[in-house]
Write a protein that holds these residues in place. Structure first.
Motif, mmCIF file in Angstrom:
data_model
loop_
_atom_site.group_PDB
_atom_site.id
_atom_site.type_symbol
_atom_site.label_atom_id
_atom_site.label_comp_id
_atom_site.label_asym_id
_atom_site.label_seq_id
_atom_site.Cartn_x
_atom_site.Cartn_y
_atom_site.Cartn_z
ATOM 1 N N PHE A 139 0.840 -1.199 0.000
ATOM 2 C CA PHE A 139 0.000 0.000 0.000
ATOM 3 C C PHE A 139 0.877 1.252 0.000
ATOM 4 O O PHE A 139 0.637 2.175 -0.769
ATOM 5 N N GLN A 140 1.877 1.271 0.847
ATOM 6 C CA GLN A 140 2.765 2.435 0.934
ATOM 7 C C GLN A 140 3.472 2.662 -0.394
ATOM 8 O O GLN A 140 3.621 3.798 -0.847
ATOM 9 N N ASN A 141 3.899 1.573 -0.998
ATOM 10 C CA ASN A 141 4.561 1.690 -2.290
ATOM 11 C C ASN A 141 3.626 2.308 -3.328
ATOM 12 O O ASN A 141 3.994 3.246 -4.034
ATOM 13 N N LEU A 142 2.405 1.782 -3.374
ATOM 14 C CA LEU A 142 1.430 2.291 -4.346
ATOM 15 C C LEU A 142 1.080 3.744 -4.078
ATOM 16 O O LEU A 142 0.968 4.553 -5.012
ATOM 17 N N ILE A 143 0.895 4.098 -2.799
ATOM 18 C CA ILE A 143 0.589 5.480 -2.450
ATOM 19 C C ILE A 143 1.673 6.409 -2.983
ATOM 20 O O ILE A 143 1.377 7.463 -3.553
ATOM 21 N N GLY A 144 2.915 5.990 -2.822
ATOM 22 C CA GLY A 144 4.028 6.790 -3.324
ATOM 23 C C GLY A 144 3.950 7.001 -4.828
ATOM 24 O O GLY A 144 4.113 8.128 -5.314
ATOM 25 N N LYS A 145 3.668 5.927 -5.553
ATOM 26 C CA LYS A 145 3.617 6.026 -7.022
ATOM 27 C C LYS A 145 2.435 6.870 -7.476
ATOM 28 O O LYS A 145 2.542 7.664 -8.406
ATOM 29 N N LEU A 146 1.272 6.670 -6.845
ATOM 30 C CA LEU A 146 0.065 7.388 -7.261
ATOM 31 C C LEU A 146 0.130 8.871 -6.900
ATOM 32 O O LEU A 146 -0.573 9.692 -7.503
ATOM 33 N N SER A 147 0.949 9.215 -5.915
ATOM 34 C CA SER A 147 0.993 10.605 -5.463
ATOM 35 C C SER A 147 1.466 11.527 -6.591
ATOM 36 O O SER A 147 1.156 12.716 -6.587
ATOM 37 N N ASP A 153 -1.495 12.820 -7.770
ATOM 38 C CA ASP A 153 -2.364 13.327 -6.711
ATOM 39 C C ASP A 153 -3.615 12.458 -6.551
ATOM 40 O O ASP A 153 -4.733 12.965 -6.485
ATOM 41 N N LEU A 154 -3.395 11.157 -6.521
ATOM 42 C CA LEU A 154 -4.507 10.224 -6.350
ATOM 43 C C LEU A 154 -4.217 9.256 -5.211
ATOM 44 O O LEU A 154 -3.060 8.938 -4.930
ATOM 45 N N ARG A 155 -5.284 8.795 -4.572
ATOM 46 C CA ARG A 155 -5.181 7.796 -3.519
ATOM 47 C C ARG A 155 -5.574 6.439 -4.111
ATOM 48 O O ARG A 155 -6.296 6.378 -5.116
ATOM 49 N N PRO A 156 -5.142 5.351 -3.453
ATOM 50 C CA PRO A 156 -5.508 4.019 -3.950
ATOM 51 C C PRO A 156 -7.009 3.847 -4.160
ATOM 52 O O PRO A 156 -7.428 3.257 -5.165
ATOM 53 N N ALA A 157 -7.823 4.380 -3.242
ATOM 54 C CA ALA A 157 -9.269 4.217 -3.379
ATOM 55 C C ALA A 157 -9.789 4.891 -4.641
ATOM 56 O O ALA A 157 -10.733 4.403 -5.275
ATOM 57 N N GLN A 158 -9.174 6.019 -5.007
ATOM 58 C CA GLN A 158 -9.613 6.718 -6.219
ATOM 59 C C GLN A 158 -9.236 5.931 -7.465
ATOM 60 O O GLN A 158 -10.013 5.849 -8.428
ATOM 61 N N PHE A 159 -8.040 5.333 -7.432
ATOM 62 C CA PHE A 159 -7.638 4.448 -8.534
ATOM 63 C C PHE A 159 -8.592 3.267 -8.640
ATOM 64 O O PHE A 159 -9.071 2.932 -9.735
ATOM 65 N N SER A 160 -8.896 2.638 -7.502
ATOM 66 C CA SER A 160 -9.834 1.504 -7.502
ATOM 67 C C SER A 160 -11.181 1.924 -8.055
ATOM 68 O O SER A 160 -11.799 1.196 -8.842
ATOM 69 N N ALA A 161 -11.643 3.104 -7.643
ATOM 70 C CA ALA A 161 -12.934 3.593 -8.130
ATOM 71 C C ALA A 161 -12.926 3.715 -9.649
ATOM 72 O O ALA A 161 -13.853 3.256 -10.321
ATOM 73 N N LEU A 162 -11.878 4.308 -10.189
ATOM 74 C CA LEU A 162 -11.777 4.450 -11.647
ATOM 75 C C LEU A 162 -11.820 3.084 -12.326
ATOM 76 O O LEU A 162 -12.523 2.896 -13.330
ATOM 77 N N ALA A 163 -11.094 2.115 -11.773
ATOM 78 C CA ALA A 163 -11.058 0.780 -12.368
ATOM 79 C C ALA A 163 -12.427 0.110 -12.306
ATOM 80 O O ALA A 163 -12.836 -0.586 -13.236
ATOM 81 N N ILE A 164 -13.139 0.339 -11.211
ATOM 82 C CA ILE A 164 -14.466 -0.269 -11.056
ATOM 83 C C ILE A 164 -15.463 0.384 -12.012
ATOM 84 O O ILE A 164 -16.300 -0.287 -12.604
ATOM 85 N N ILE A 165 -15.370 1.700 -12.132
ATOM 86 C CA ILE A 165 -16.264 2.401 -13.058
ATOM 87 C C ILE A 165 -16.036 1.919 -14.483
ATOM 88 O O ILE A 165 -16.988 1.698 -15.246
#
Lengths: 159, 159
Positions: free
Chosen positions: B41-49, B52-64
């Motif tokens: 999670f920490q690794n992903l948070i670093g990459k997504l930052s 300016d996105l959080r993991p939940a926002q990425f997940s939301a996009l993928a689900i949509i």
DNA sequence: TATTGTTATACTCTATAACTATA
DNA sequence: TATAGTTATAGAGTATAACAATA
């Protein structure tokens, strides 16, 4: 044949080398880890609530048992939290007489942290609860699968 | 020979039936899951930052993307969060023009949620980032171990 | 009346800066 | 000055109750 532009969902039946794989959430270890971890955590929270304890407090007790006399900074590091978060956590354990802070170091700024007798007794029970919760939440696995999963997880986080 | 009363650490070499095993944190799948999950999670948070996105926002996009036109209640369920938490999350995605709420259902209380064109484009990039992050954070494993871990984790959370 | 999305609120978790008392 | 523990505070994340619009 050209690449289809509007396919809906490609089933992951072919094991292509590296690129162009599905890359949906279901293929991410991080996503599966999060969902599995949430499941086990929620289960454990439910079981520990009978003793009005949180997982972090249980972990703290187990760490103190393993390293009696450790300092709060050590406990923070072991729990992967920041030192200020240790204060209310330890306060709670001390209020309930499960652990004690003792000024027993040459450096008088620091405390040694120890389990009380009742802390040791409760921890034994909590370990059993945690082990049961682990089994219950991984009921989909047999023993060798559990061992394999534990081995792989350790490899990941210890690296 | 009687059981030793004060051994310090029993290496898990014998596979005893069920009772009297070490039962320290290191033998709990829940504990290993938590530590491994935090690492990924920490690794992903670093990459997504960088976006300016959080993991939940990425997940939301993928689900949509996977279920275009779904309602907010569906999204909440898929993300395993409560409906009120979807509101600020979707607001953010809409502010950044990555997703849109459209009144397109017979039931005029609800919205259909869709990705924008730029949302689709960004999601492609985010998927690659997430896949890379996954690989990087599980560098201790080879490909077959990764596949095995993913299989076991799915078994746990899908049960 | 029940339901969708929303607001308001609160409680936990987490992180940082600043304080105290020792060193 | 540096460090151990503490305080104060702020930001996420999460959960519940209550409300408006619609069914």
């Amino acid at each position: 044949m050209a690449r289809s532009a509007h396919s809906t969902a490609v089933p992951p039946e072919s094991d292509v080398p590296a690129a162009a794989l599905d890359a949906s959430l279901e293929n991410l270890i991080g996503y599966a880890l999060r969902r599995a971890q949430l499941k086990l955590f929620q289960n454990l929270i439910g079981k520990l609530s009978a003793h009005d304890l949180r997982p972090a407090q249980f972990s703290a007790l187990a760490i103190i048992e393993q390293s009696p006399g450790l300092m709060q900074a050590d406990l923070a590091r072991a729990l992967a939290i920041e030192p200020p978060q240790v204060v209310p956590l330890l306060n709670k354990l001390e209020e309930r007489a499960l652990a004690v802070r003792i000024r027993c170091k040459p450096d008088k700024r620091s405390y040694g942290i120890f389990l009380s007798k009742s802390g040791e007794t409760l921890l034994k029970e909590l370990k059993q609860i945690a082990a049961d919760s682990d089994l219950e939440a991984t009921a989909a696995l047999n023993e060798s699968e559990r061992a394999e999963l534990l081995k792989l997880l350790k490899k990941v986080y210890q690296y």
